[in-house]
Design an enzyme around this catalytic site. Structure first.
Site, PDB file in Angstrom:
ATOM      1  N   LEU A 235       0.819  -1.216   0.000  1.00 40.06           N
ATOM      2  CA  LEU A 235       0.000   0.000   0.000  1.00 40.06           C
ATOM      3  C   LEU A 235       0.850   1.262   0.000  1.00 40.06           C
ATOM      4  O   LEU A 235       0.422   2.299  -0.480  1.00 40.06           O
ATOM      5  CB  LEU A 235      -0.935   0.017   1.217  1.00 40.06           C
ATOM      6  CG  LEU A 235      -2.115  -0.936   1.161  1.00 40.06           C
ATOM      7  CD1 LEU A 235      -2.931  -0.824   2.428  1.00 40.06           C
ATOM      8  CD2 LEU A 235      -2.976  -0.685  -0.045  1.00 40.06           C
TER       9      LEU A 235
ATOM     10  N   GLY B 205       2.804   4.126  -0.973  1.00 38.04           N
ATOM     11  CA  GLY B 205       3.039   4.803  -2.235  1.00 38.04           C
ATOM     12  C   GLY B 205       1.971   4.571  -3.290  1.00 38.04           C
ATOM     13  O   GLY B 205       2.044   5.138  -4.370  1.00 38.04           O
ATOM     14  N   HIS B 206       0.984   3.727  -3.004  1.00 35.55           N
ATOM     15  CA  HIS B 206      -0.080   3.557  -3.992  1.00 35.55           C
ATOM     16  C   HIS B 206      -1.123   4.619  -3.717  1.00 35.55           C
ATOM     17  O   HIS B 206      -2.140   4.386  -3.080  1.00 35.55           O
ATOM     18  CB  HIS B 206      -0.685   2.155  -3.963  1.00 35.55           C
ATOM     19  CG  HIS B 206      -1.503   1.888  -5.187  1.00 35.55           C
ATOM     20  ND1 HIS B 206      -2.867   1.889  -5.177  1.00 35.55           N
ATOM     21  CD2 HIS B 206      -1.140   1.633  -6.458  1.00 35.55           C
ATOM     22  CE1 HIS B 206      -3.308   1.635  -6.395  1.00 35.55           C
ATOM     23  NE2 HIS B 206      -2.279   1.478  -7.182  1.00 35.55           N
ATOM     24  N   TYR B 207      -0.814   5.706  -4.153  1.00 33.48           N
ATOM     25  CA  TYR B 207      -1.244   7.077  -4.012  1.00 33.48           C
ATOM     26  C   TYR B 207      -0.899   7.549  -2.609  1.00 33.48           C
ATOM     27  O   TYR B 207      -1.575   7.209  -1.646  1.00 33.48           O
ATOM     28  CB  TYR B 207      -2.703   7.284  -4.351  1.00 33.48           C
ATOM     29  CG  TYR B 207      -3.034   6.831  -5.746  1.00 33.48           C
ATOM     30  CD1 TYR B 207      -2.365   7.339  -6.839  1.00 33.48           C
ATOM     31  CD2 TYR B 207      -3.995   5.857  -5.956  1.00 33.48           C
ATOM     32  CE1 TYR B 207      -2.650   6.902  -8.118  1.00 33.48           C
ATOM     33  CE2 TYR B 207      -4.290   5.421  -7.231  1.00 33.48           C
ATOM     34  CZ  TYR B 207      -3.620   5.946  -8.296  1.00 33.48           C
ATOM     35  OH  TYR B 207      -3.917   5.496  -9.540  1.00 33.48           O
TER      36      TYR B 207
ATOM     37  N   ILE C 121      -4.953   3.444  -1.477  1.00 33.04           N
ATOM     38  CA  ILE C 121      -6.015   2.494  -1.810  1.00 33.04           C
ATOM     39  C   ILE C 121      -5.395   1.137  -2.136  1.00 33.04           C
ATOM     40  O   ILE C 121      -4.229   1.038  -2.520  1.00 33.04           O
ATOM     41  CB  ILE C 121      -6.884   2.962  -2.993  1.00 33.04           C
ATOM     42  CG1 ILE C 121      -6.051   3.106  -4.273  1.00 33.04           C
ATOM     43  CG2 ILE C 121      -7.586   4.263  -2.671  1.00 33.04           C
ATOM     44  CD1 ILE C 121      -6.879   3.356  -5.510  1.00 33.04           C
TER      45      ILE C 121
END
Length: 138
Positions: free
Chosen positions: A37, A39-41, A46
């Site tokens: 998770l 760095g996944h925005y 998310i």
């Protein structure tokens, strides 16, 4: 027997229910400290859509093992349709339901129609996937 490794270390399901011959259900708690998770925005973390597909894959492989035996595997060969409709955030629980039917033309293919929901009932994704059955000992 050589076991294929798809993702390591990725546990995309916490529990799987394989009691039905034609359906499988699974769940996964999305945790903020899950390494994938990060760095996944960065400002809106998310659960990645590809991991929802992998969650379905792990559930289908567990179903195949439960109903055909430990020597059988299932490899994803086609993503016919996928639609992501709501995010899965840290703290949410992913709940999957998938219907599995044998291929009409090829009995070694499985057609899987899956739906992913959050614990609040919101649909996160719907997809149609095809898996190829393989007896790893053959």
């Amino acid at each position: 027997m050589m076991q294929r490794q798809f993702c390591a270390p990725l546990t995309a399901v916490d529990s799987v229910n394989t009691e039905s011959e034609s359906e499988v259900s699974a769940s996964k708690v999305i945790k903020a400290d899950d390494p994938y998770l990060s760095g996944h925005y960065p400002h809106f973390t998310i659960y990645p859509g590809i991991f929802i597909i992998e969650s379905v894959g792990q559930a289908v492989r567990a179903h195949v093992t439960a109903h055909r035996g430990a020597t059988y595997g299932a490899d994803l060969v086609e993503v016919s349709r996928v639609r992501f409709t709501a995010p899965l955030l840290p703290g949410n629980t992913l709940e999957l339901d998938a219907r599995i039917t044998p291929g009409e033309q090829d009995p070694d293919l499985l057609s899987v129609k899956a739906e992913a929901r959050r614990e609040d009932g919101a649909r996160c994704a719907a997809m149609t996937l095809t898996f190829r059955l393989e007896d790893r000992n053959a």
